[in-house]
Structure formats: structure tokens, C-alpha cells
Scaffold this motif. Sequence first.
Motif, PDB file in Angstrom:
ATOM      1  N   SER A 198     -21.437 -33.008   2.010  1.00 33.47           N
ATOM      2  CA  SER A 198     -20.213 -32.448   1.433  1.00 33.47           C
ATOM      3  C   SER A 198     -19.372 -31.706   2.465  1.00 33.47           C
ATOM      4  CB  SER A 198     -20.558 -31.525   0.279  1.00 33.47           C
ATOM      5  OG  SER A 198     -21.349 -30.456   0.740  1.00 33.47           O
ATOM      6  N   ALA A 199     -19.969 -31.366   3.606  1.00 30.33           N
ATOM      7  CA  ALA A 199     -19.203 -30.695   4.660  1.00 30.33           C
ATOM      8  C   ALA A 199     -19.604 -31.307   6.000  1.00 30.33           C
ATOM      9  CB  ALA A 199     -19.443 -29.194   4.609  1.00 30.33           C
ATOM     10  N   GLY A 214     -16.992 -30.262  -2.493  1.00 32.63           N
ATOM     11  CA  GLY A 214     -17.022 -30.448  -1.054  1.00 32.63           C
ATOM     12  C   GLY A 214     -15.736 -31.078  -0.570  1.00 32.63           C
ATOM     13  N   MET A 215     -15.755 -31.519   0.685  1.00 28.77           N
ATOM     14  CA  MET A 215     -14.578 -32.178   1.244  1.00 28.77           C
ATOM     15  C   MET A 215     -14.590 -33.637   0.795  1.00 28.77           C
ATOM     16  SD  MET A 215     -14.881 -30.665   5.078  1.00 28.77           S
ATOM     17  CE  MET A 215     -13.271 -30.831   5.778  1.00 28.77           C
ATOM     18  N   GLY A 216     -13.431 -34.121   0.387  1.00 24.80           N
ATOM     19  CA  GLY A 216     -13.340 -35.456  -0.196  1.00 24.80           C
ATOM     20  C   GLY A 216     -13.873 -36.570   0.681  1.00 24.80           C
ATOM     21  N   ALA A 217     -13.338 -36.709   1.881  1.00 23.64           N
ATOM     22  CA  ALA A 217     -13.690 -37.857   2.713  1.00 23.64           C
ATOM     23  C   ALA A 217     -15.176 -37.902   3.088  1.00 23.64           C
ATOM     24  CB  ALA A 217     -12.803 -37.875   3.960  1.00 23.64           C
ATOM     25  N   PRO A 218     -15.765 -36.788   3.525  1.00 21.26           N
ATOM     26  CA  PRO A 218     -17.202 -36.830   3.823  1.00 21.26           C
ATOM     27  C   PRO A 218     -18.048 -37.179   2.593  1.00 21.26           C
ATOM     28  CG  PRO A 218     -16.219 -34.886   4.814  1.00 21.26           C
ATOM     29  CD  PRO A 218     -15.178 -35.501   3.959  1.00 21.26           C
ATOM     30  N   LEU A 219     -17.686 -36.630   1.428  1.00 20.97           N
ATOM     31  CA  LEU A 219     -18.419 -36.964   0.203  1.00 20.97           C
ATOM     32  C   LEU A 219     -18.355 -38.470  -0.055  1.00 20.97           C
ATOM     33  CD1 LEU A 219     -17.252 -34.164  -2.284  1.00 20.97           C
ATOM     34  CD2 LEU A 219     -19.601 -34.584  -1.597  1.00 20.97           C
ATOM     35  N   ILE A 222     -29.158 -23.816   5.095  1.00 20.94           N
ATOM     36  CA  ILE A 222     -28.069 -24.687   5.544  1.00 20.94           C
ATOM     37  C   ILE A 222     -28.180 -26.008   4.792  1.00 20.94           C
ATOM     38  CG2 ILE A 222     -27.150 -25.881   7.582  1.00 20.94           C
ATOM     39  CD1 ILE A 222     -28.085 -23.531   9.244  1.00 20.94           C
ATOM     40  N   ASP A 223     -27.013 -26.608   4.511  1.00 20.25           N
ATOM     41  CA  ASP A 223     -26.982 -27.832   3.716  1.00 20.25           C
ATOM     42  C   ASP A 223     -28.035 -28.837   4.185  1.00 20.25           C
ATOM     43  OD1 ASP A 223     -24.903 -26.704   2.471  1.00 20.25           O
ATOM     44  OD2 ASP A 223     -23.361 -28.006   3.343  1.00 20.25           O
ATOM     45  N   ASN A 224     -28.702 -29.449   3.219  1.00 13.41           N
ATOM     46  CA  ASN A 224     -29.758 -30.390   3.571  1.00 13.41           C
ATOM     47  C   ASN A 224     -29.926 -31.407   2.462  1.00 13.41           C
ATOM     48  OD1 ASN A 224     -32.010 -29.331   1.631  1.00 13.41           O
ATOM     49  ND2 ASN A 224     -31.152 -27.517   2.607  1.00 13.41           N
ATOM     50  N   SER A 269     -10.991 -24.179  -2.649  1.00 16.41           N
ATOM     51  CA  SER A 269     -11.757 -25.318  -2.173  1.00 16.41           C
ATOM     52  C   SER A 269     -13.218 -24.893  -2.136  1.00 16.41           C
ATOM     53  CB  SER A 269     -11.297 -25.709  -0.774  1.00 16.41           C
ATOM     54  OG  SER A 269     -11.558 -24.665   0.116  1.00 16.41           O
ATOM     55  N   MET A 270     -14.088 -25.774  -2.584  1.00 17.58           N
ATOM     56  CA  MET A 270     -15.487 -25.386  -2.707  1.00 17.58           C
ATOM     57  C   MET A 270     -16.339 -26.263  -1.805  1.00 17.58           C
ATOM     58  SD  MET A 270     -15.845 -23.668  -6.163  1.00 17.58           S
ATOM     59  CE  MET A 270     -17.183 -24.661  -6.734  1.00 17.58           C
ATOM     60  N   LEU A 271     -16.286 -26.005  -0.533  1.00 17.48           N
ATOM     61  CA  LEU A 271     -17.078 -26.805   0.395  1.00 17.48           C
ATOM     62  C   LEU A 271     -18.358 -26.066   0.701  1.00 17.48           C
ATOM     63  CD1 LEU A 271     -14.199 -27.191   2.937  1.00 17.48           C
ATOM     64  CD2 LEU A 271     -14.465 -28.347   0.765  1.00 17.48           C
ATOM     65  N   GLY A 272     -19.205 -26.729   1.439  1.00 11.27           N
ATOM     66  CA  GLY A 272     -20.270 -25.885   1.933  1.00 11.27           C
ATOM     67  C   GLY A 272     -21.647 -26.403   1.800  1.00 11.27           C
TER      68      GLY A 272
END
Lengths: 356, 248
Positions: free
Chosen positions: A12-13, A96-101, A314-316, B245-248
Motif C-alpha cells: 500500500s506504500a 493506501g496509495m492507488g498505483a502501488p495497491l 513496519i508494513d509486511n 490520505s490513509m497510506l502506510g
Amino acid sequence: MTTYLSLGLEGSANKLGVGVIKHTVTDANAENGFSTDILSNIRDTYITPPGEGFLPRDTARHHRNWVVRIIKRALDEAKISDPTKLHCISFTQGPGMGAPLQSVVIAARTIAQMWGVPLVGVNHCVGHIEMGRTITGATNPVVLYVSGGNTQVIAYSKQRYRIFGETLDIAVGNCLDRFARVLKIPNAPSPGYNIEQLAKKGKKYVPLPYTVKGMDLSMSGVLQFVESLAKRFQAGDLVVDGHQVTAEDLCFSLQETLFAMLVEITERAMAHVNSQQVLIVGGVGCNERLQEMMGIMARDRNGSVYATDERFCIDNGIMIAHAGLLAWRQGFETKMEKTQCTQRFRTDEVLVDWRV
Amino acid sequence: MITLPEQLEKLSKQENLIAQGAESLVYSAQHPYLPQQECIVKYRPKKPYRLPELDAQLSKHRTLAEARVLQKLALGDVEVPHLVFIDAKNGLIYMEKIEGLSVKQWIWNEEGDTEGGAQEAGDKSRSLPDGDVSSLKDTLVLVGQEIGKLHKSDIVHGDLTTSNVMLRDGKPVIIDFGLASVSTLAEDKAVDLYVMERAVLSTHPVHSQQYCDWLFEGYLAVVGKSQKEVMRKLEDVRQRGRKRSMLG
């Protein structure tokens, strides 16, 4: 005794993560009647040069380039030779961020069809909370979720994770990252980590705005103020009380101010819902100073603090695999035509039917 | 009369502790001048988790702000505790004791949810008990009116939750002005309302929409002509919350 396997994909990031988890169910009627084994947890982070943030398009390209290799490594490490034996493929559906998702969900759809395994869309925030609960053993904590895109104080009630407090503007991690960019603090391994190291050498406290609104808080004003201080520091004319302020002092003051605000709203939520436990999750949650401050607060309330290290904070992928499997075991599945990702996906939208 | 730090030492026994808030301890105490009258002492202890400089500044500021707001409101028609005595250096405020339940606890009782909403799971689809609807509505409209009067006096509370409104003989009394400030800005009032709305949503999730409607009904009935600007700003603040925005 039944075992279940799930592969989780997170992107998502700027972190791409893939993990495989195993649940061994000993008592199907009890909420906690199973044990958890982490078979693999692989992550690759897209790192930008100092002074730059990560842009959606470039981050998506990083994820596309790496996702196949990371999935293979995760399967190898988990010693899964036949992936059709997986019970579900869990993926981050948002926020999350659109493109990476998007780039990661395409990988998820592909392997799900190749191997004939159902898909489960997972809320990123719920993934953090469930993983934190499992790793630390906290049963019903107030959760402080702090990362680059999120700042929320959450407590469970009536089958949902309810948001008691949150930021009214930017997230705490975003505030730290953007401050790091002004001072050109490196992004490897992460800007927050480097700020933490610098802050340890800071001595002089420079007063910053302190903006708490009940259980909510606001950080955009703090950022603007500290950015202007950072620019004056770069110009060489930042003197406070006759003391020449250093970059370390600024990092120290920023951390102390932001974290005091976070601990305060967490404490307010604990008082409001009469809870004694705090769980810290999200990337900023591995900051040891934040954990220490939270620990002091919890101790004064005769409570306790639970936190995890960078593998789970951290994101995993493993947290997505875990939360996805919890939902799948309740009969939840995301049909192919419902697998679109969404940038906005509130924590309290998810029905948490695996908890009583 | 006994000096305050001594007084505090005598007070700060567990049996006198009424409540442990986020930043203060509330003790029951004797009125410093009228010994037969009961009052409470709100004490802001040092918070060892934060820097001493920051802590001292916050405690002093909040104790003073709370006392100023209470004093200002003492002359108006908003129901708040009477201010009795203040010692800002030691972070102590003496004030009138409000007998009764918090609105939070009262609603939980009315809903038949005695163990506390956030700590207990229940069925999702339960409807409001018929007999209680009118008393819930009447009370929440009154609470809304009280908040309206507060805003009309240009005071922003800063932490409007159902824990911070008490019911004394069925009439709402607003307490805990530690984060309060004086403001004429529609933006500040809108944030105040947004905080309230969110607190209701998280604390009383099952019927939150209905409760908020009642609160706003009372609020709008008293605020008068400033309401348009505040409600417009509230819409902005809600959007900001949603769009974050809800990133992370």
C-alpha cells in the motif's frame, strides 16, 4: 487439529511484503483456540534519495519489478512446493496509495487464478492490529496506530475497531518524513529511524506548537513551524535562548512534542474506555522513545504497553496473511469482481466477526 | 487554613480518589473556606513521560485556562461547576462537586449495557428500548442546548465527549475544561462539534446517528445566527477527516 495456510501480499506504500502464515486450530469454538506460525516474512523497500519522497508511479514500478521474486522467495522460505495447497491469498485492499495497491492486486489475482485459491481483501489497518495482538498477546488493548499515512487511536467494540481519536490533517509519519526531507536526512532504512538516531544526541528543547483536540490531534501546524525552523537552521541563524540550535536539537524537539501529543490522546482514550492495555502498531511504533514514553504513561495507570519490532511494525505481508486468514476462517471471501482496491478504507468499515 | 501541598498530601489517599482522567486526578475534599460544604480538587500531576519543560508549560497553561474559563462562565447561563480556588503553580483547582452520572454511563445504563460499550461485545442490530427513547431524546437535546450556550459564550471546550457532561437531577452540566479556550472563530467551534460527533460515534456506536441528530437539534435551537457559518465549517472539517490520505 486442522491447519490453514495463507499467503499475504502488501504494497500500500513504499514497502512490498509477502508472507506465509499457518494457523493450527485446536479448539474451533474458542476465539483464541489456535496457534500461529510465521513460515516466511519477506520485504523489499523502495528507497528514494535524501530530500525526496516516494511517488505513486515509481513506487508501483518498484512493486511490479519485485513482486514475482518476492513471492517465490516467500514460498521457498516457507517450504511450500505446491502453492495450490494454500487456503487463501490475502491482499491489501486499502487504504493506501492507488498505483502501488493496483500493481500488487494484479499479482494477487494472477496467482489466485493460477493456483485456484480464493482471494481475501484485507484492510491494512486491521492487519496491523491483528498482527500486533497476536505477537504481543494483548487481549483487548487500546491501539495506537501510527505510520506514514495513519494516526489513529482505536478500541474494539461490538465487532468493529472503532476510531476514538485520529489526526485531523496529516499523519505523524508523514510529518517526520517531510521534516527529514527539508534537512536532507537519508531515507535508508527509513527517515523516521534516522531522526530517532539524531534525536538521541539532541539536548536543547525548542518549543513547538502543541495541538491536541480531545482525543484528536493536528500536526500540520507543527510541521509548518518546524520546517521554518529547519530553513533558518540551514541559513545558519537559528539561536534560541542564546543557544545555537543543531539539527539534532530539532529532531529531538520534534519527536518529544509529537510523541507527547500521541501519548496524551492515547491516555485520554484509555481513561474514556477504562482500559489498562496499550498496543502500538505501525511504522512509527518501532520508535523506542515513543515506546518508552508510552510505557511510563501506562505504568502510572497500572497498565502495560505492548509493542513489536520492525519485522511486524513496519508494513509486511505476514500481517495481511494473518488478518486475511482470520476472515477466511469465518467464511469470508472476496470474489474476483470485487477485488478493486480503494485508497480510502476506514478501519471501522470492517466487520470483525472473528472476535466476540 | 492548611497550606495546599500539605492539603494535597492529606487528600491524595486512594479512598478520596473519584476519578483518574487522562491528565488529572480528581479527589473529593473539604471546601477550603466552608468546611461543611463538599467540593472536589482537580490535580494535574507531573507527567514523567514528557519533557519537564513541556510538562510544566502545559500543566500551568491548562490549569490557568480552565480556571479562567470557569470564571468567565460563572456569570453566564451555561451549567458548569463553580470555581472555588486555584493554585496554578501546584496544578490544583478546587471546584464544586457535581453529583450524578456522566452522560456516557447514563446512556450505557439506558441501553442496558452495564459493563461499558467499548469493552463489551453485543448484538449489532438491537433497537432502542421503546420506553427510554423519550428520556434519551429529551436528555440529549438538553445536552446539545448546553453545548450551544457554551459556543454562544465564545468558549470552545476542546474535549467534548459524553464522559465530560454530567447529569445532575437530569440536567446536563459540562465539566473538564482543561483543553478549553476562548474563541469566536467558526472553525474552532466546528472542530469542537466534530470531536463530539466522533466521540459519540465511537462510544455509542449502535445508535450514534440518532444521538448526534438529537444533540444537533438542541444545539441549533440555541446558537442563533452564527450557526450557518459553524455548520458550513463543520462540513469542511468532516471532509478533511474523510479525505485524509490513509497510506502506510
